[in-house]
Design a protein around this motif. Structure first.
Motif, short mmCIF file in Angstrom:
data_model
loop_
_atom_site.label_atom_id
_atom_site.label_comp_id
_atom_site.label_asym_id
_atom_site.label_seq_id
_atom_site.Cartn_x
_atom_site.Cartn_y
_atom_site.Cartn_z
N THR A 69 0.82 -1.22 0.00
CA THR A 69 0.00 0.00 0.00
C THR A 69 0.85 1.27 0.00
OG1 THR A 69 -1.47 -1.28 1.40
CG2 THR A 69 -2.02 1.03 1.08
N ASP A 70 1.91 1.30 0.81
CA ASP A 70 2.69 2.54 0.95
C ASP A 70 3.52 2.87 -0.29
OD1 ASP A 70 4.14 0.20 1.78
OD2 ASP A 70 5.75 1.55 2.33
N LEU A 71 3.56 1.94 -1.25
CA LEU A 71 4.32 2.23 -2.46
C LEU A 71 3.44 2.79 -3.58
CD1 LEU A 71 6.58 -0.97 -2.58
CD2 LEU A 71 7.14 1.28 -1.63
N SER A 72 2.16 3.00 -3.26
CA SER A 72 1.23 3.41 -4.32
C SER A 72 1.62 4.70 -5.05
CB SER A 72 -0.19 3.51 -3.77
OG SER A 72 -0.27 4.53 -2.82
N TRP A 74 4.41 5.61 -6.15
CA TRP A 74 5.33 5.27 -7.23
C TRP A 74 4.60 4.56 -8.36
CZ3 TRP A 74 9.77 7.65 -6.54
CH2 TRP A 74 10.15 7.96 -5.22
N VAL A 75 3.73 3.65 -7.99
CA VAL A 75 3.00 2.90 -9.02
C VAL A 75 2.09 3.84 -9.79
CG1 VAL A 75 1.50 0.94 -9.50
CG2 VAL A 75 3.11 0.83 -7.59
N ARG A 76 1.45 4.75 -9.06
CA ARG A 76 0.58 5.70 -9.74
C ARG A 76 1.37 6.56 -10.71
NH1 ARG A 76 -2.63 6.46 -5.01
NH2 ARG A 76 -1.55 8.37 -4.51
N LYS A 77 2.58 6.93 -10.28
CA LYS A 77 3.43 7.75 -11.13
C LYS A 77 3.75 6.99 -12.42
CE LYS A 77 7.64 10.52 -11.03
NZ LYS A 77 8.95 10.64 -10.41
N LEU A 78 4.05 5.71 -12.26
CA LEU A 78 4.35 4.89 -13.43
C LEU A 78 3.15 4.80 -14.36
CD1 LEU A 78 6.36 2.63 -14.72
CD2 LEU A 78 4.76 1.05 -13.67
N LYS A 79 2.00 4.56 -13.75
CA LYS A 79 0.80 4.37 -14.57
C LYS A 79 0.27 5.69 -15.10
CE LYS A 79 -0.58 -0.11 -13.34
NZ LYS A 79 -1.66 -1.04 -13.51
N PRO A 83 -6.08 8.11 -10.13
CA PRO A 83 -6.71 6.95 -9.50
C PRO A 83 -8.21 6.95 -9.79
CG PRO A 83 -6.10 8.59 -7.86
CD PRO A 83 -5.50 9.03 -9.16
N VAL A 153 -12.07 -4.61 -4.84
CA VAL A 153 -11.68 -3.21 -4.92
C VAL A 153 -11.49 -2.62 -3.52
CG1 VAL A 153 -12.48 -0.90 -5.58
CG2 VAL A 153 -12.68 -2.79 -7.17
N PHE A 154 -12.34 -3.02 -2.58
CA PHE A 154 -12.27 -2.44 -1.25
C PHE A 154 -11.48 -3.29 -0.26
CE2 PHE A 154 -15.48 0.08 -3.20
CZ PHE A 154 -15.29 1.34 -2.65
N LEU B 115 -7.69 1.10 -1.54
CA LEU B 115 -8.48 0.80 -2.73
C LEU B 115 -7.62 0.27 -3.87
CD1 LEU B 115 -11.22 3.52 -3.19
CD2 LEU B 115 -11.26 1.37 -1.95
N LEU B 116 -8.18 -0.71 -4.56
CA LEU B 116 -7.52 -1.27 -5.72
C LEU B 116 -7.39 -0.18 -6.79
CD1 LEU B 116 -6.55 -4.09 -6.57
CD2 LEU B 116 -8.75 -4.42 -7.69
N GLU B 117 -6.25 -0.13 -7.42
CA GLU B 117 -5.96 0.86 -8.47
C GLU B 117 -5.78 2.27 -7.92
OE1 GLU B 117 -5.52 0.19 -11.92
OE2 GLU B 117 -5.44 -1.81 -11.09
N ASP B 119 -4.51 2.52 -4.15
CA ASP B 119 -3.51 2.28 -3.12
C ASP B 119 -2.79 0.95 -3.31
OD1 ASP B 119 -4.47 4.63 -1.71
OD2 ASP B 119 -6.21 3.39 -1.28
N VAL B 120 -3.49 0.03 -3.91
CA VAL B 120 -2.84 -1.25 -4.18
C VAL B 120 -3.10 -1.62 -5.64
CG1 VAL B 120 -2.90 -2.23 -1.88
CG2 VAL B 120 -4.88 -2.49 -3.35
N LEU C 11 6.77 -1.74 -9.15
CA LEU C 11 6.60 -1.22 -10.51
C LEU C 11 6.57 -2.35 -11.53
CD1 LEU C 11 8.98 1.90 -10.48
CD2 LEU C 11 6.51 1.85 -10.13
N THR C 27 10.65 7.13 -13.41
CA THR C 27 9.74 7.07 -12.26
C THR C 27 10.46 7.34 -10.95
OG1 THR C 27 8.57 5.38 -13.51
CG2 THR C 27 7.85 5.74 -11.25
#
Lengths: 176, 242, 176
Positions: A69-72, A74-79, A83, A153-154, B115-117, B119-120, C11, C27
């Protein structure tokens, strides 16, 4: 590493939705459910201890690898995508459906004090809510409920994992 | 008063009312109706003057508030003596507000979950196996939602002439059910009587639709019906070999 | 584990296509290409040594997690039993049959504006649609209808529970 764990790991990785213990049992065929559950628990611990970018979690009645979760950020930046946010009306409607399901639209409208049509349609399209059936009363209104995707999702194992709210409990007691 | 900007964040009349209660630091179980009604109405005026779309529900709640206010002003009715206090006219509204508030909080706590997409994330790529094996075994489970089915039908119908855009009437569907059932049983049993078709569940609706289904099937020349003399059993046969 | 490795791992895992070193550099922004390459090499070794179900590989100019090649029979076995999705033509054909049954193929073709043979065959194989009979007119065209399995899949008691177009329209209009 024990071969069975490697196989389970490959299955978890390859599955596009949370993998149930039952599906693993079917696929492995010579291993008992109990053993698989304990191997899964071992895997969860192993990944948590390792502290890498991936962790194994129990969601929507199955197991799934997810990013930490705490790496989100970075992943969001990549994608590079925003959100997928749910609007407040959508979230409120979803909460009503989740806690009161199965229920009809009129009940959602009553609780929120506004017409839920738009929000409901959005949730149906996002596959967070589904049509469960029809109520056997005049007009046969459509009954709604949440989907397995809602749990995914939740991040919920199942519906019982939804937090119970004190206020909700109070209300139910008053109603009885 | 810096509340202009907050106007568009109300999710509805109940939300506005909760906001006013919070803003005035009022006990929800003991709402000063006169004050709240006044503030509520002035918010509606403001929303109107800003040309914001006022959903009808806002006006409904306004009239509810005014109604409660007038009830509170009335002296207690005769006979409804001092010993038994009449029900608080605010009770129903309070109940509704509490319920809505609970769900609002539930919505917030849902939104705070990982949340998926957001936070995870799950595995992004499709696995090699997915791309190679289409894996569509004949008996595989099928995952579709009834909503997708209606949406698909609506999409198709939208491209047709207007006269096609008929309301799907449930009577036709009941008829289709019976037709399916009759043909299914005929193919299994070769022939069948009218009363066999009705079975034990011979309610009026079922009798009518079974009868209509047979007429429809005869019109389509898919079944033939024979009767062994007056008042005899009506026997159905498939008209052609399936 | 070094935080950077955890980020890179997340990533790699979340990326839809093999991730290039350049994208990772972009990234992370504060790390040199050389360092990232060596971290990636370290990750490849770590997963190989561990001997689990997943390995990191360089493919198509980037890096991607994959299931171990020798475990693919298990993964294929898992996939064989996965829920099949209906293609759009299949779903559309099914919708027409469901709402307009009993009907002949020519009618489906007319409504959808394309030949429905392929889709119809697939639906027959999946046992969602069946041959109800033949119309006793020249050419004796086949008449189609939905099956009991169709009702089961869509969780309907009977066909009259199918949502009507009006119900869908009611949900839609509020949004516009």
């Amino acid at each position: 590493m024990e071969e069975k764990i490697a196989i389970i790991e490959a299955l978890l990785f390859a599955s596009e939705s949370p993998l149930t213990v039952e599906r693993i049992v079917e696929t492995l065929s010579d291993t008992e459910k109990k053993e698989i559950v304990s191997l899964l628990e071992g895997l969860i611990r192993e990944y948590d201890t390792r502290g890498g970018g991936i962790c194994l979690r129990e969601v929507a009645g199955g197991f799934q690898f997810r990013t930490r979760t705490d790496l989100s950020p970075w992943v969001r930046k990549l994608k590079a995508g925003r959100p997928a946010l749910l609007s407040t009306p959508a979230l409120e409607t979803l909460a009503v459906v989740a806690y009161r399901q199965p229920l009809v639209k009129a009940e959602i409208d009553r609780i929120r004090g506004v017409d839920a049509s738009g929000a409901l349609k959005g949730l149906l399209e996002k596959k967070l809510v589904r049509i469960v059936g029809r109520k056997d009363v005049p007009g046969k209104p459509i009954i709604y409920g949440t989907t397995r995707k809602f749990l995914e999702v939740f991040n919920l194992k199942d519906l019982s994992e939804l937090p119970t709210l004190r206020e909700l409990k109070d209300l139910q007691e008053q109603q009885e | 008063m810096g509340y202009e900007i907050k106007l568009d964040i109300f999710e509805g009349p109940l939300d506005l009312l909760l906001y006013l209660i919070r803003k005035n630091e009022i006990d929800i179980y003991n709402i000063p109706i006169a004050l709240i009604t006044e503030q509520y109405l002035s918010y509606l005026d403001m929303m109107r003057s800003l040309n914001l779309d006022l959903a009808g529900e806002y006006l409904v709640l306004a009239s509810t508030l005014i109604h409660i206010k007038s009830k509170l002003l009335l002296p207690p009715a005769e006979g409804e003596g001092e010993e038994e206090e009449g029900e608080d006219p605010r009770a129903e509204l309070v109940q509704q507000l509490l319920e809505y508030q609970a769900f609002k909080e539930a919505a917030l706590s849902l939104g705070e979950r990982p949340l998926l997409e957001r936070d995870v994330f799950t595995r992004g790529a499709a696995s090699e196996e997915e791309q190679t094996t289409a894996g569509e075994a004949d008996d595989a489970l099928i995952e579709v939602d009834i909503f997708e089915l209606v949406t698909a039908f609506r999409r198709i119908i939208a491209g047709l002439d207007r006269k096609e855009d008929l309301e799907i009437d449930t009577e036709k569907m009941s008829l289709a059910d019976r037709i399916n059932e009759i043909m299914e049983r005929l193919s299994e049993e070769g022939q069948i009587t009218f009363s066999d078709l009705l079975g034990d569940r011979a309610d009026r609706r079922r009798i009518i639709y079974t009868f209509l289904a047979i007429l429809e099937l005869m019109k389509l020349r898919m079944v033939r019906a024979y009767q062994s003399g007056p008042f005899g059993a009506i026997r159905l046969f498939p008209a052609v070999e399936g």
